[in-house]
Design an enzyme around this catalytic site. Structure first.
Site, mmCIF file in Angstrom:
data_model
loop_
_atom_site.group_PDB
_atom_site.id
_atom_site.type_symbol
_atom_site.label_atom_id
_atom_site.label_comp_id
_atom_site.label_asym_id
_atom_site.label_seq_id
_atom_site.Cartn_x
_atom_site.Cartn_y
_atom_site.Cartn_z
ATOM 1 N N ARG A 46 0.840 -1.198 0.000
ATOM 2 C CA ARG A 46 0.000 0.000 0.000
ATOM 3 C C ARG A 46 0.873 1.245 0.000
ATOM 4 N NH1 ARG A 46 -4.944 0.265 4.130
ATOM 5 N NH2 ARG A 46 -3.393 0.378 5.765
ATOM 6 N N ASP A 91 -9.776 4.783 13.418
ATOM 7 C CA ASP A 91 -8.467 4.293 12.963
ATOM 8 C C ASP A 91 -8.429 4.141 11.446
ATOM 9 O OD1 ASP A 91 -10.349 2.270 14.036
ATOM 10 O OD2 ASP A 91 -9.026 0.851 13.044
HETATM 11 P P1 AMP Z 1 -8.969 -3.243 9.873
HETATM 12 O O1 AMP Z 1 -10.324 -3.877 9.931
HETATM 13 O O2 AMP Z 1 -8.140 -3.780 8.730
HETATM 14 O O3 AMP Z 1 -9.003 -1.754 9.906
HETATM 15 O O4 AMP Z 1 -8.210 -3.747 11.176
HETATM 16 C C1 AMP Z 1 -8.588 -3.386 12.492
HETATM 17 C C2 AMP Z 1 -7.499 -3.783 13.463
HETATM 18 O O5 AMP Z 1 -7.337 -5.194 13.518
HETATM 19 C C3 AMP Z 1 -6.128 -3.239 13.077
HETATM 20 O O6 AMP Z 1 -5.453 -2.909 14.245
HETATM 21 C C4 AMP Z 1 -5.502 -4.396 12.374
HETATM 22 O O7 AMP Z 1 -4.096 -4.322 12.366
HETATM 23 C C5 AMP Z 1 -6.017 -5.576 13.166
HETATM 24 N N1 AMP Z 1 -6.060 -6.796 12.341
HETATM 25 C C6 AMP Z 1 -6.871 -7.020 11.301
HETATM 26 N N2 AMP Z 1 -6.607 -8.243 10.766
HETATM 27 C C7 AMP Z 1 -5.626 -8.797 11.473
HETATM 28 C C8 AMP Z 1 -4.905 -10.044 11.410
HETATM 29 N N3 AMP Z 1 -5.182 -10.963 10.480
HETATM 30 N N4 AMP Z 1 -3.937 -10.249 12.320
HETATM 31 C C9 AMP Z 1 -3.645 -9.330 13.246
HETATM 32 N N5 AMP Z 1 -4.285 -8.148 13.377
HETATM 33 C C10 AMP Z 1 -5.255 -7.871 12.498
HETATM 34 MG MG MG Z 2 -7.897 -0.243 9.695
#
Ligand code: AMP
Ligand code: MG
Length: 477
Positions: free
Chosen positions: A180, A253
């Site tokens: 990204r 976030d």
């Molecule tokens: P997102 O839904 O991608 O915005 O992720 C929300 C939070 O969950 C962020 O802090 C991500 O880094 C964490 N997260 C999402 N998927 C994973 C994963 N497979 N392993 C570890 N952390 C995750």
């Molecule tokens: Mg996120």
């Protein structure tokens, strides 16, 4: 910004600097990507690579985009941040993203190069730090479509498959890493993180860094900085509304201080016009529905203002007053951008006080008849919409401006896309790629989406909506 002339440069053109890493240490943790067994390039964004100053002949290196090898000068780290997910505040951090550094482009711009899905970081909690191929290709397709639409967004440089499976609710899925590219990954949640730790120096360092990086021309105090951030969000959300984009998970976030669209999880484009449209499987109360996005942006900005209070004034009461006054201006800012864009969509160069009513009555008709949002404006542009009673009002309004009919058509063609990423086309491309290894449907879709305002092509396969009632999107974790 610190001088970057001493950054390394390589044959492939990597010139990585690390201004974020120079922030106080609570904002980052050094961590290397975890190598994968069989990295294979799925898609490489050559025009973007070139714009970044990368030499694509020396770049076709799946190992780098899988995290198996590091580009010269990389100093991998995971970023700390917090966030309101829906309404719940959590300390999060990048659990599945690693920043390699900031690429300095030939024109002197600075872009984060981040791997998404490179293995666990100190913030992964119980997650595996990995990503599945389908969601990463989805981010690639939609972010590039947004870019071509002219909407500020993070971009996608490459997707590689890992040769490994990731285990999710629905079983084993092919794994992938997305690279990204972003103006930065500083989020509202990054400020919330600093505020929650109660470290005013760190908060101030973050604000100064962000301001220098994204608002270098700005003068004035921290309140002026906050207003500039708000102004960019007001423009951004207006642009989403103009093309029917639904982000789907506008947690704090997932809101970037740069003003770029970030984090393509359950996002999708609306077909039939309805402000209540929601696609995300977890958004049961419609918090992130299409029509609610301006309100949520303001809510998120209020969280940013709260985090910044110590910077607004030493006296908390006065700081709150400053914040409230600023936040109170969001609605008017948004409406101004929204109205300007809607006028352009209708070919209006001038402003009249009844324009909002004119626009609203078209939208009401669209909602009543479940008209397709994109195609209604596309057909209006190209004179293909069966005349409504509303047309009378519109044509009278057009006659009250000096511009010619061809000026009107030109303006409308520039503001009403002929092609958006239709949900069924995206799903079709993802299924072909991730289930059968067939990349042709995705490449074809990417080609069409690269030129969304091309009204000369008639490609019903790409412009007609399928029935998206009950269509669901997922966060892709
Ligand atoms: P997102 O839904 O991608 O915005 O992720 C929300 C939070 O969950 C962020 O802090 C991500 O880094 C964490 N997260 C999402 N998927 C994973 C994963 N497979 N392993 C570890 N952390 C995750
Ligand atoms: Mg996120």
């Amino acid at each position: 910004m610190p001088n970057s002339s001493d950054t390394l440069s390589s044959p492939a053109g990597w010139r990585l600097d690390h201004s974020y890493a120079r922030l106080p240490q609570s904002f980052h943790m050094r961590i290397n990507p975890t190598p994968v067994s069989e990295p294979k390039m799925v898609v490489l964004n050559r025009p973007l690579a070139e714009a970044l100053g990368l030499n694509t002949d020396d770049l076709n290196d799946a190992a780098i985009f899988a995290g198996n090898a590091l580009p010269p000068g990389a100093e991998p780290l995971a970023q700390a941040y917090a966030g309101h997910q829906y309404v719940h505040f959590t300390m999060l951090g990048d659990g599945r993203a690693i920043l390699l550094g900031e690429q300095m482009t030939p024109s002197g711009a600075r872009f984060d190069i981040q791997l998404k899905g490179p293995g666990p970081t100190p913030f992964s909690r119980r997650g595996d730090g990995r990503a599945a191929l389908g969601p990463m290709l989805r981010e690639y397709i939609i972010s590039e479509a947004m870019h071509a639409l002219g909407i500020p967004t993070t971009r996608s440089l490459a997707v590689v498959s890992t040769g490994e499976k990731v285990w999710r609710q629905d079983g084993g899925l092919p794994g992938a890493v997305l690279t990204r590219v972003a103006a930065s990954h500083i989020r509202v949640g990054t400020f919330e993180y600093a505020a929650a730790r109660g470290e005013k120096d760190a908060l101030q360092a973050l604000a100064d860094h962000t301001r220098q990086r994204h608002y270098p021309e700005l003068e004035g105090d921290y309140a002026a900085f906050f207003e500039a951030v708000m102004e960019r969000q007001a423009t951004l959300i207006a642009q989403w509304m103009h093309v029917g984009f639904i982000h789907g998970v506008m947690n704090t976030d997932n809101m970037a201080l740069s003003g770029e669209t970030i984090d393509y999880g359950p996002c999708a484009f609306m077909d039939a016009y309805d402000p209540a449209t929601v696609f995300s499987s977890i958004d049961r109360n419609g918090r992130y529905a299409y029509g609610n996005q301006p309100h949520i942006a303001q809510w998120n900005l209020a969280r940013l203002a709260e985090a910044m209070l110590p910077l607004f004034h030493d006296d908390e009461k006065q700081a709150i007053e400053i914040a409230n006054e600023a936040i109170g201006s969001f609605e008017a800012r948004f409406k101004r951008h929204w109205l300007a864009g809607m006028r352009a969509k209708l070919g209006l160069f001038t402003a009249e006080s009844d324009d909002t009513a004119l626009i609203q009555s078209l939208l009401e008709w669209m909602q009543e008849t479940k008209a397709d949002f994109t195609n209604t404006f596309r057909d209006l542009t190209n004179g293909r919409l069966e005349p409504l009673e509303w047309h009378q009002r519109w044509s009278e309004r057009l006659k009250r401006q000096p511009q010619s009919a061809s000026d009107v058509t030109d303006l409308m063609r520039r503001h009403n896309p002929a092609f958006i990423p239709r949900n069924h086309k995206v799903e079709e491309a993802l299924a072909a790629a991730s289930e059968h290894g067939d990349l042709n449907p995705m490449q074809r879709l990417l080609t069409v989406l690269a030129d969304p305002y091309d009204h000369t092509q008639d490609l019903p396969e790409f412009s007609e909506p399928a029935d998206s009632t009950g269509y669901q999107t997922f966060c892709g974790t």
